[in-house]
Each structure stands twice: as structure tokens, then as C-alpha cells.
Design a protein around this motif. Structure first.
Motif, short mmCIF file in Angstrom:
data_model
loop_
_atom_site.label_atom_id
_atom_site.label_comp_id
_atom_site.label_asym_id
_atom_site.label_seq_id
_atom_site.Cartn_x
_atom_site.Cartn_y
_atom_site.Cartn_z
N LYS A 17 62.81 47.07 112.64
CA LYS A 17 62.63 47.60 111.29
C LYS A 17 63.14 49.03 111.20
CE LYS A 17 59.12 48.33 107.73
NZ LYS A 17 57.68 48.22 107.39
N ILE A 18 62.91 49.82 112.26
CA ILE A 18 63.40 51.20 112.28
C ILE A 18 64.92 51.23 112.22
CG2 ILE A 18 63.60 53.26 113.72
CD1 ILE A 18 60.79 52.78 114.68
N LEU A 19 65.58 50.36 112.99
CA LEU A 19 67.04 50.30 112.98
C LEU A 19 67.56 49.91 111.60
CD1 LEU A 19 69.78 50.37 114.38
CD2 LEU A 19 69.39 48.01 115.14
N ASP A 20 66.94 48.92 110.97
CA ASP A 20 67.38 48.48 109.65
C ASP A 20 67.24 49.60 108.62
OD1 ASP A 20 67.96 46.03 110.71
OD2 ASP A 20 66.04 45.11 110.10
N GLU A 21 66.14 50.37 108.73
CA GLU A 21 65.94 51.47 107.79
C GLU A 21 66.96 52.58 108.02
OE1 GLU A 21 61.93 52.65 108.39
OE2 GLU A 21 61.07 51.00 107.21
N PHE A 22 67.28 52.85 109.29
CA PHE A 22 68.31 53.85 109.59
C PHE A 22 69.64 53.45 108.97
CE2 PHE A 22 66.14 55.54 113.63
CZ PHE A 22 65.66 56.65 112.94
N VAL A 23 70.03 52.21 109.18
CA VAL A 23 71.32 51.73 108.69
C VAL A 23 71.36 51.75 107.16
CG1 VAL A 23 72.88 49.75 108.60
CG2 VAL A 23 71.73 50.33 110.75
N THR A 24 70.25 51.37 106.54
CA THR A 24 70.19 51.38 105.07
C THR A 24 70.37 52.79 104.51
OG1 THR A 24 68.69 49.47 105.09
CG2 THR A 24 68.78 50.77 103.07
#
Length: 410
Positions: A17-24
């Protein structure tokens, strides 16, 4: 863990989830690639003269001055400046009693193996050739994992505190088993047996190496070797039958060689457990999460990457204080410490007379018989057999237990 170490447990977070938020967030931000993009973002597409004036007035070169003090960039383990001794750094009268005392204390501490130091950084050479980079920036997360020696009860009933051991940088795509293979421990790939009667016998080969990570009520077992036992089975069975407070906890099991860090949900900063070799325990925490960027190592093969290691991890001989210990001696009335850590020289010369064991004690060797031996130790090892055949009727120069004749001839 929270009851044992009195550390509040935060809400678990998902690395995925942290990675997805970073990318977003990155997709929402436009990064300029050239001067035209910067000029457009500043709203000066048709104001070239004004833009050039602003650009020249904000140049970083204007911050330089010939009178500035030189500041060297800090890189752990690397320094272009030679360290100076206390004498070289003195700018006042060296005849002062306080200065002389400082010099004496500093000189006495240099080279002492018993001085505790701060965390020292192990130098890791990161490839600078872009051709070696095989990771794309912003494509993964980098997770800092810090390992500690757990606190224990000493013979004086004083509880020690967890001690930092080493820190690794792991990619979200790394398997847990990849981290386990890089953890430093004296128990790795070794079996220890009592060998005080014959200190030359080799330790048997270790055919299996079971172990597990205990993370957020889940046991991640290493089952790469079919002979590895499931250490968590007895713990889960105990929790079901013996304790009411743990019966409602849904303990689960998974295989560490099939689990990536990106699949974990953990409480940052909360202690977790790595256990192997029976009851050898290591505490560790997930301390920091960041996005893989151009400022981090971009070579996949180097991960998990050792970032730092405690300089006090290495133990030295309790008798000479010069060489690393090889033997562990327990239940000895002739040693001040129990257990006592001794090098080959001190162990053989102090505990054996005429090649025979003196008094009662238990001994364990941590390395191969001929491993880590310098010239002095090799001499003692080679001459140990000479005294095995000495006639017992020959009178000794000194009665009672004491240093062997090997030490006298040296």
C-alpha cells in the motif's frame, strides 16, 4: 513483545500500500526535464529576458566564496581526510597537566579490544557505472531492517538492554530467505559439541538449518531444506493447550522462501523475532521505508544491502585480549567468567598439561580446528601432540594445575 519490552504497538502498515501511494503521488507531480519545462512551469514562456535574469540570480555558483571553510561530504566508511592523533590536534600548551592526562588516556585506549564504540559503518562499494544499474527508480520500496541482541538476565539478576547488531536495506521484491542468508551469527552453519577431552576433534557437519521469522503473529519458516524442522510447531501447540490468553490469537505459518517483503503488513519500530539454531534469538525491527530513487543503490544483486554493523560484535579472548575467541569454556572453577571466551593459545596452554585435561570444565569450539590460526597458534597446535606421549613418571617443574609446558617453551 509489548509486555516484555514495554513498547507501544502502532497500527500495522502494508508495504504494498505504501508503494502504491508513493507511485500515485509521483504521477500527480510533474518533474521538469529541461529549461523549457522550468520556464513553462514558472509561467515565463514569452519572458526569456526575465527568465534568464532570474536563472542567473539564483545560480548555486553564487553561494561559493574563496573564504568558505571546506566541508567534506560524509560517506559512511569512506573519508578522504586522514585522522589526526590527539597530539596533532593540540593548539594549546602541551605541558599543561590536563593536556598530558588527556594524551595518556587517549594513548591507553587505542587498540583496546574492550572499549565499547558507537555503530561503525561497514564500507559497501556501490557500483557507479550506470551500465551495472538494473533497477528502475521509483519502481520499488527500500526497507531498513535493524537487528539487535535481546536483553537477558545476568547472574547478578540485572536485566540487560537490547544491543544493536547490524542493519540491512531490503527491497520490497526481496524474499525473507534472502535476508536470512546474510544475517551474521556465530551459530550459522555450525553444530557445537563438548570436546574438552579431545580439543582437536572436528565439529560434525550441519545437515539442516531450520529457523523462522515471527512477524505479526505469523511464523515464516525456512523450508528450503526438506530436513528442516518446523520450530514454530511446538510454540503453536503450547499456545493452544497451556495458555488461555493466547488461544484466541490466530497464529499462522508461511514459508519465508516464498514470501516477499512487499507482501508484509508490519508495525514499524515494533520488535519482531528471528530464531534459529534451537534457541538462538535475534530481535529486529522494520525501522524505515523509502522509495527507491536515484540516490539509492540500483543494483539488484547487492540487496539485502548491509548498511551498518556494531563494532563491538566481535569478542576477544578473555585472557590475552589480543586475538578473537575460538573456544567457549563453561563450568570451570579456574576461570573468572562463565562462559569464558578464549583463543586457541590461551585455551590450550592454560587448560592442558602434558596434553591432558586439567580440572573439570566443558569446552566448545566455534570454528574448524585449523581455522583462524596465526603462526603463534599454529606452533602451539602442532606441538600439542608432542606432549601427548610424555612419560607420566617425569617430574613436572611445577606442581598442581597451571600453564602447560607448551607456553614455557615458546
Amino acid at each position: 513483545m509489548d509486555k516484555i519490552y514495554s513498547i507501544p504497538k502502532s497500527e500495522p502498515v502494508s508495504f504494498k500500500k505504501i508503494l502504491d501511494e508513493f507511485v500515485t503521488e509521483l504521477k500527480k507531480t510533474e518533474f521538469p526535464e529541461n529549461d523549457q519545462d522550468v520556464q513553462r512551469l514558472m509561467g515565463m514562456e514569452r519572458k526569456n529576458t526575465v527568465y534568464e535574469k532570474v536563472k542567473s540570480s539564483t545560480s548555486l555558483e553564487l553561494l561559493d566564496s574563496p573564504d568558505d571553510v571546506r566541508v567534506a561530504p560524509y560517506v559512511p566508511g569512506i573519508s578522504e581526510f586522514k585522522r589526526k592523533t590527539t597530539k596533532q590536534n593540540l593548539t594549546i600548551d602541551a605541558r599543561l597537566n590536563s593536556v598530558q592526562k588527556l594524551i595518556k588516556e587517549k594513548e591507553a585506549s587505542y587498540g583496546s579490544p574492550f572499549i565499547k564504540t558507537q555503530d561503525s559503518f561497514k564500507q559497501v562499494h556501490t557500483p557507479v557505472n550506470p551500465a551495472d544499474h538494473n533497477l528502475e527508480p521509483f519502481s520499488d520500496v527500500v526497507i531498513s531492517v535493524r537487528f539487535y541482541r535481546p536483553k537477558t538476565d545476568t547472574p547478578l539478576k540485572r536485566r540487560t538492554y537490547p544491543t544493536f547488531s547490524e542493519e540491512f536495506k531490503c527491497l520490497g521484491s526481496n524474499f525473507l530467505s534472502e535476508l536470512r542468508d546474510k544475517i551474521s551469527c556465530v551459530c550459522n552453519k555450525k553444530r557445537f559439541f563438548e570436546l574438552s577431552e579431545n580439543p582437536k576433534v572436528e565439529n560434525p557437519e550441519k545437515l539442516c538449518d531450520p529457523g523462522f521469522f515471527f512477524i505479526e503473529n505469523t511464523f515464516y519458516n525456512d523450508m528450503r531444506n526438506p530436513a528442516n524442522a518446523d520450530y514454530s510447531e511446538v510454540i503453536r501447540e503450547w499456545s493452544r493447550k497451556k495458555t488461555k490468553c493466547y488461544q484466541k490469537i490466530p497464529f499462522q505459518t508461511r514459508r519465508m522462501e516464498k514470501t516477499r517483503f512487499i507482501d508484509l503488513e508490519v508495525s514499524l519500530g515494533f520488535p519482531q523475532l528471528y530464531q534459529h539454531h534451537g534457541n538462538c534469538e535475534h530481535l529486529f525491527t522494520f525501522s524505515y521505508v523509502e522509495l527507491l530513487s536515484i540516490h539509492t543503490c540500483l543494483v539488484r544483486e547487492l540487496y539485502p544491502l548491509l548498511k551498518s554493523v556494531n563494532a563491538y560484535n566481535a569478542k576477544f579472548c578473555h585472557m590475552c585480549g589480543k586475538r578473537e575467541y575460538v573456544y567457549v569454556v563453561k563450568n570451570s572453577k579456574r576461570q573468572l567468567h562463565d562462559p569464558a571466551y578464549l583463543c586457541s593459545v590461551c585455551f590450550i596452554s592454560f587448560h592442558y598439561v602434558n596434553g591432558k585435561k586439567v580440572d573439570e570444565f566443558n569446552a566448545y569450539r566455534l570454528v574448524s580446528y585449523n581455522e583462524k590460526l596465526d603462526d603463534h597458534e599454529c606452533f602451539i597446535v602442532e606441538h600439542l601432540e608432542v606432549f601427548d606421549d610424555i612419560d607420566e613418571s617425569v617430574e613436572e617443574e611445577e606442581e598442581g594445575p597451571g600453564p602447560s609446558k607448551i607456553k614455557k617453551e615458546i
